[in-house]
Design a protein around this motif. Sequence first.
Motif, PDB file in Angstrom:
ATOM      1  N   MET A   1     -10.863  -1.279   2.585  1.00 27.79           N
ATOM      2  CA  MET A   1     -10.253  -0.264   3.419  1.00 27.79           C
ATOM      3  C   MET A   1     -11.174   0.038   4.591  1.00 27.79           C
ATOM      4  O   MET A   1     -12.384  -0.048   4.477  1.00 27.79           O
ATOM      5  CB  MET A   1     -10.042   1.033   2.642  1.00 27.79           C
ATOM      6  CG  MET A   1      -9.193   0.971   1.405  1.00 27.79           C
ATOM      7  SD  MET A   1      -7.571   0.333   1.683  1.00 27.79           S
ATOM      8  CE  MET A   1      -7.386  -0.599   0.193  1.00 27.79           C
ATOM      9  N   SER A 159      -4.512   1.040  -1.902  1.00 29.36           N
ATOM     10  CA  SER A 159      -4.718  -0.106  -2.807  1.00 29.36           C
ATOM     11  C   SER A 159      -3.571  -0.260  -3.818  1.00 29.36           C
ATOM     12  O   SER A 159      -3.270  -1.367  -4.241  1.00 29.36           O
ATOM     13  CB  SER A 159      -6.067  -0.009  -3.525  1.00 29.36           C
ATOM     14  OG  SER A 159      -6.094   1.094  -4.390  1.00 29.36           O
ATOM     15  N   GLU A 183      -5.764  -0.864   5.334  1.00 27.50           N
ATOM     16  CA  GLU A 183      -6.401  -2.043   4.791  1.00 27.50           C
ATOM     17  C   GLU A 183      -7.200  -2.712   5.899  1.00 27.50           C
ATOM     18  O   GLU A 183      -6.823  -2.660   7.065  1.00 27.50           O
ATOM     19  CB  GLU A 183      -5.365  -3.022   4.241  1.00 27.50           C
ATOM     20  CG  GLU A 183      -4.769  -2.570   2.928  1.00 27.50           C
ATOM     21  CD  GLU A 183      -3.899  -3.644   2.321  1.00 27.50           C
ATOM     22  OE1 GLU A 183      -4.409  -4.370   1.454  1.00 27.50           O
ATOM     23  OE2 GLU A 183      -2.734  -3.731   2.735  1.00 27.50           O
TER      24      GLU A 183
END
Length: 187
Positions: A1, A159, A183
């Motif tokens: 991330m 996620s 992401e």
Amino acid sequence: MIISGIGWISKKKYGCVKKAVRKDYTDIKSMYSKLQNESVFLYPVKNFGRFDTTSKMACCAGALALHDAGIKYSEKYKQDIGIISTNTDGCLKSNLDYFKDYVQTGRKLARGNLFIYTLPSSPLAEAAIHFGFQGPLLYIMFPQKQVSSLLQYAEGIISRREASAVLAMKVDEEKAVCFVMREYNHK
């Protein structure tokens, strides 16, 4: 991330980290006007004048963070972006304002526009409506390490593929910081 943008507001300044913006303002109304003139807000926020202060701060910090991250939004296009926040007091000030109004009107009825902001998720809802977000919306009170806990929670949302990005903010009536998390390989 990654954190792709950060917007912040202090008592008399606001800015964006990545774009190295740092500007002064006198009150929230003047800051909102400046953000409109600078095209940070891509269109006016409906009913902004009726929002409680925390909701105004959440919208402004969100707009700054999105601007810093280079994320565009529109009135017609919805996005799979979540929005979460934390602070120490929830919506205590708005609850006190509502109760004071209730007492002043003889304990019969208080104004509905004050009642709306007696939930700590209301500032997020106002921002999500304006920006066209359709991802998760959540207020969480973290007892310690609020910002790091908030970012960790936002990372979990991404996620688990609950949203493509998340605005994670710590916001109250005096200051705000908003992070755009995505992401790493997001285009």
